[in-house]
Motif scaffolding. Structure first.
Motif, PDB file in Angstrom:
ATOM      1  N   THR A   9       0.819  -1.213   0.000  1.00 13.98           N
ATOM      2  CA  THR A   9       0.000   0.000   0.000  1.00 13.98           C
ATOM      3  C   THR A   9       0.847   1.255   0.000  1.00 13.98           C
ATOM      4  OG1 THR A   9      -1.801  -1.097   1.208  1.00 13.98           O
ATOM      5  CG2 THR A   9      -1.763   1.297   1.266  1.00 13.98           C
ATOM      6  N   LEU A  10       1.890   1.294   0.803  1.00 13.86           N
ATOM      7  CA  LEU A  10       2.582   2.551   1.088  1.00 13.86           C
ATOM      8  C   LEU A  10       3.847   2.797   0.269  1.00 13.86           C
ATOM      9  CD1 LEU A  10       2.226   2.695   4.976  1.00 13.86           C
ATOM     10  CD2 LEU A  10       0.749   3.708   3.231  1.00 13.86           C
ATOM     11  N   SER A  11       4.416   1.763  -0.347  1.00 14.72           N
ATOM     12  CA  SER A  11       5.619   2.002  -1.144  1.00 14.72           C
ATOM     13  C   SER A  11       5.260   2.777  -2.401  1.00 14.72           C
ATOM     14  CB  SER A  11       6.302   0.679  -1.511  1.00 14.72           C
ATOM     15  OG  SER A  11       5.467  -0.108  -2.339  1.00 14.72           O
ATOM     16  N   LEU A  12       6.207   3.561  -2.873  1.00 14.23           N
ATOM     17  CA  LEU A  12       5.995   4.400  -4.043  1.00 14.23           C
ATOM     18  C   LEU A  12       6.829   3.894  -5.208  1.00 14.23           C
ATOM     19  CD1 LEU A  12       6.211   7.869  -2.270  1.00 14.23           C
ATOM     20  CD2 LEU A  12       4.140   6.601  -2.878  1.00 14.23           C
ATOM     21  N   PRO A  13       6.307   4.004  -6.438  1.00 12.70           N
ATOM     22  CA  PRO A  13       7.095   3.556  -7.595  1.00 12.70           C
ATOM     23  C   PRO A  13       8.446   4.258  -7.689  1.00 12.70           C
ATOM     24  CG  PRO A  13       4.820   3.999  -8.225  1.00 12.70           C
ATOM     25  CD  PRO A  13       4.974   4.489  -6.817  1.00 12.70           C
ATOM     26  N   ALA A  14       8.503   5.488  -7.164  1.00 16.71           N
ATOM     27  CA  ALA A  14       9.745   6.268  -7.262  1.00 16.71           C
ATOM     28  C   ALA A  14      10.699   6.008  -6.104  1.00 16.71           C
ATOM     29  CB  ALA A  14       9.407   7.763  -7.329  1.00 16.71           C
ATOM     30  N   ASP A  15      10.353   5.034  -5.244  1.00 18.56           N
ATOM     31  CA  ASP A  15      11.239   4.745  -4.114  1.00 18.56           C
ATOM     32  C   ASP A  15      12.656   4.470  -4.605  1.00 18.56           C
ATOM     33  OD1 ASP A  15       9.467   5.081  -2.121  1.00 18.56           O
ATOM     34  OD2 ASP A  15       9.072   2.972  -1.733  1.00 18.56           O
ATOM     35  N   SER A  16      13.627   5.086  -3.961  1.00 12.83           N
ATOM     36  CA  SER A  16      15.026   4.898  -4.354  1.00 12.83           C
ATOM     37  C   SER A  16      15.519   3.539  -3.892  1.00 12.83           C
ATOM     38  CB  SER A  16      15.893   5.995  -3.722  1.00 12.83           C
ATOM     39  OG  SER A  16      17.262   5.691  -3.901  1.00 12.83           O
ATOM     40  N   ALA A  17      16.267   2.876  -4.766  1.00  8.30           N
ATOM     41  CA  ALA A  17      16.864   1.598  -4.393  1.00  8.30           C
ATOM     42  C   ALA A  17      18.119   1.791  -3.546  1.00  8.30           C
ATOM     43  CB  ALA A  17      17.191   0.794  -5.644  1.00  8.30           C
ATOM     44  N   GLU A  18      18.462   3.055  -3.284  1.00  7.42           N
ATOM     45  CA  GLU A  18      19.686   3.326  -2.544  1.00  7.42           C
ATOM     46  C   GLU A  18      19.490   3.237  -1.039  1.00  7.42           C
ATOM     47  OE1 GLU A  18      21.132   7.078  -3.794  1.00  7.42           O
ATOM     48  OE2 GLU A  18      21.606   6.437  -5.831  1.00  7.42           O
ATOM     49  N   SER A  19      18.263   3.353  -0.571  1.00  2.79           N
ATOM     50  CA  SER A  19      18.029   3.317   0.872  1.00  2.79           C
ATOM     51  C   SER A  19      16.786   2.506   1.185  1.00  2.79           C
ATOM     52  CB  SER A  19      17.893   4.736   1.438  1.00  2.79           C
ATOM     53  OG  SER A  19      16.757   5.379   0.902  1.00  2.79           O
ATOM     54  N   ALA A  20      16.726   2.022   2.419  1.00  2.43           N
ATOM     55  CA  ALA A  20      15.574   1.259   2.886  1.00  2.43           C
ATOM     56  C   ALA A  20      14.653   2.178   3.675  1.00  2.43           C
ATOM     57  CB  ALA A  20      16.046   0.098   3.763  1.00  2.43           C
ATOM     58  N   ARG A  21      13.432   1.739   3.819  1.00  2.49           N
ATOM     59  CA  ARG A  21      12.430   2.504   4.560  1.00  2.49           C
ATOM     60  C   ARG A  21      11.810   1.598   5.617  1.00  2.49           C
ATOM     61  NH1 ARG A  21       8.037   5.291   0.922  1.00  2.49           N
ATOM     62  NH2 ARG A  21       9.659   6.878   0.750  1.00  2.49           N
ATOM     63  N   VAL A  22      11.612   2.135   6.817  1.00  3.54           N
ATOM     64  CA  VAL A  22      10.960   1.411   7.898  1.00  3.54           C
ATOM     65  C   VAL A  22       9.493   1.815   7.937  1.00  3.54           C
ATOM     66  CG1 VAL A  22      10.841   1.042  10.389  1.00  3.54           C
ATOM     67  CG2 VAL A  22      13.065   1.267   9.265  1.00  3.54           C
ATOM     68  N   TYR A  23       8.616   0.823   7.945  1.00  2.45           N
ATOM     69  CA  TYR A  23       7.182   1.059   8.106  1.00  2.45           C
ATOM     70  C   TYR A  23       6.781   0.547   9.485  1.00  2.45           C
ATOM     71  CZ  TYR A  23       7.309   1.605   3.034  1.00  2.45           C
ATOM     72  OH  TYR A  23       7.617   2.015   1.762  1.00  2.45           O
ATOM     73  N   CYS A  24       6.107   1.372  10.251  1.00  2.00           N
ATOM     74  CA  CYS A  24       5.656   0.978  11.592  1.00  2.00           C
ATOM     75  C   CYS A  24       4.155   1.214  11.680  1.00  2.00           C
ATOM     76  CB  CYS A  24       6.401   1.782  12.653  1.00  2.00           C
ATOM     77  SG  CYS A  24       6.163   1.152  14.327  1.00  2.00           S
ATOM     78  N   HIS A  25       3.399   0.124  11.711  1.00  6.69           N
ATOM     79  CA  HIS A  25       1.943   0.184  11.691  1.00  6.69           C
ATOM     80  C   HIS A  25       1.408   0.046  13.110  1.00  6.69           C
ATOM     81  CE1 HIS A  25      -1.936  -0.003   9.685  1.00  6.69           C
ATOM     82  NE2 HIS A  25      -2.252  -1.045  10.440  1.00  6.69           N
ATOM     83  N   LEU A  26       0.713   1.060  13.584  1.00  2.55           N
ATOM     84  CA  LEU A  26       0.254   1.133  14.971  1.00  2.55           C
ATOM     85  C   LEU A  26      -1.244   0.866  15.024  1.00  2.55           C
ATOM     86  CD1 LEU A  26       2.232   4.371  15.909  1.00  2.55           C
ATOM     87  CD2 LEU A  26       2.950   2.000  16.224  1.00  2.55           C
ATOM     88  N   ALA A  27      -1.589  -0.377  15.332  1.00  2.00           N
ATOM     89  CA  ALA A  27      -2.993  -0.768  15.422  1.00  2.00           C
ATOM     90  C   ALA A  27      -3.128  -1.779  16.554  1.00  2.00           C
ATOM     91  CB  ALA A  27      -3.466  -1.327  14.085  1.00  2.00           C
ATOM     92  N   GLY A  28      -4.051  -2.752  16.427  1.00  2.00           N
ATOM     93  CA  GLY A  28      -4.186  -3.753  17.477  1.00  2.00           C
ATOM     94  C   GLY A  28      -2.892  -4.512  17.697  1.00  2.00           C
ATOM     95  N   VAL A  29      -2.155  -4.751  16.599  1.00  2.00           N
ATOM     96  CA  VAL A  29      -0.798  -5.284  16.656  1.00  2.00           C
ATOM     97  C   VAL A  29       0.133  -4.220  16.087  1.00  2.00           C
ATOM     98  CG1 VAL A  29       0.781  -7.031  15.748  1.00  2.00           C
ATOM     99  CG2 VAL A  29      -1.525  -7.684  16.432  1.00  2.00           C
ATOM    100  N   THR A  30       1.205  -3.928  16.807  1.00  2.00           N
ATOM    101  CA  THR A  30       2.216  -3.002  16.289  1.00  2.00           C
ATOM    102  C   THR A  30       3.147  -3.803  15.395  1.00  2.00           C
ATOM    103  OG1 THR A  30       2.088  -1.665  18.299  1.00  2.00           O
ATOM    104  CG2 THR A  30       4.005  -1.346  16.891  1.00  2.00           C
ATOM    105  N   ASN A  31       3.144  -3.480  14.112  1.00  3.28           N
ATOM    106  CA  ASN A  31       3.851  -4.279  13.125  1.00  3.28           C
ATOM    107  C   ASN A  31       4.923  -3.444  12.445  1.00  3.28           C
ATOM    108  OD1 ASN A  31       4.296  -6.664  11.772  1.00  3.28           O
ATOM    109  ND2 ASN A  31       2.775  -6.273  10.198  1.00  3.28           N
TER     110      ASN A  31
END
Length: 312
Positions: A177-199
């Motif tokens: 859902t959240l990644s973008l086509p223009a995301d750079s392959a040079e760096s990583a991104r952390v996704y932190c989903h805060l709901a019933g389970v923190t993922n």
């Protein structure tokens, strides 16, 4: 990538169903975006730490929810709990899919700390590299989910009269859902989903490279202490990822889920973590205006990714 449940069907009319511990959220997508998005509160004790603990109760909730909203009965499910292991393997290039599956299972027996006869196993090739000797090698992500955990989810869903078409990891749906086509392959991104389970998931572009559920309760009464505990878990996860071969520098932390709307949380985390922290658009590249009035779009991030996975 999904933990297969059986024969393939066409993807028309499949609902992405997020079984969060605090609510359930269902999304149906179309070529124009989101066609349906609904959610409902989930009674306490039905799902605990991402695992179904009361199968009949969940069946009753789902039956009433789907009937009340007139939703299609074919669903794609997401899971996130401690009964799931994600590992990365590197193998010599094997062209034949069946031979590759055998090789993956053989290697997974050493990499996964669960007996393979007790898990549902799936894999996906995420890249290819060439050694200094000129040999091609495959980079593969392997997912193992304890079969008893998966069986309870499937039993509850089928008990509601629904047809589960596949099971995905919430982390994969989140990145989808959240990644973008223009995301750079040079760096990583952390996704932190805060709901019933923190993922938590770490990805480069659309490829999820690391995931784990976090034990931190982000909604603690002492907001500063909760933010500090969450920041520490994010740091530990990033440190673990960075120790892996070919890990990329982490350039950003992105928050999602209902907890992402907590005032000043991103700012607090940003002051504790040495990377920028931002709050994601809850539906990624899809439009939040397509979510009905009264629905919280932050509930639907994972369900959107599950629905998109059915059409991928």
């Amino acid at each position: 990538m999904a933990l297969a449940l059986g024969k393939k069907h066409n993807n028309r009319g499949i609902v992405g169903l997020d079984l969060d511990g605090e609510f359930i959220a269902a999304v149906q997508t179309s070529p124009d975006g989101i066609s349906r998005a609904v959610s409902a509160e989930l009674p306490p004790g039905v799902i605990t730490d991402g695992e179904v603990t009361d199968v009949p109760a969940l069946s009753d909730v789902l039956r009433d929810f789907f009937k009340a909203n007139g939703l299609p009965r074919r669903v794609r499910l997401g899971v996130s709990n401690q009964q799931i292991v994600v590992r990365h393997l590197e193998l010599p290039k094997i062209e034949d899919p069946e031979e590759l599956a055998v090789a993956v299972r053989f290697q997974a027996a050493e990499a996964i700390p669960m007996p393979l006869d007790e898990v549902v196993l799936d894999h996906q090739v995420i890249g290819e590299s060439i050694t200094t000797e000129g040999a091609a090698r495959l980079r593969i992500v392997v997912v193992a989910a304890r079969e008893s955990m998966v069986s309870r989810v499937v039993e509850a869903v089928r008990g509601a009269g629904l047809r589960p078409e596949g099971i995905d990891l919430n982390a994969f749906a989140l990145v989808r859902t959240l990644s973008l086509p223009a995301d750079s392959a040079e760096s990583a991104r952390v996704y932190c989903h805060l709901a019933g389970v923190t993922n938590l998931a770490i990805a480069i572009g659309p490829s999820c490279l690391f995931t784990r559920p976090l034990s931190t309760a982000w909604q603690g009464e002492d907001e500063q202490a909760a933010a500090a505990a969450l920041a520490e878990e994010i740091r530990l996860s990033v440190d673990f990822y960075m120790a892996q071969p070919e890990a990329r520098w982490v350039g950003e932390v992105v928050l999602s889920g209902p907890g992402a709307r907590r005032e000043a949380l991103a700012e607090q985390l940003g002051s504790m973590i040495d990377v920028p922290v931002s709050v994601a658009e809850p539906l990624g590249r899809l439009q939040s205006t397509q979510v009905p009035t009264g629905e919280d779009p932050y509930r639907h991030t994972v369900a959107v990714g599950l629905a998109l996975g059915a059409t991928a």
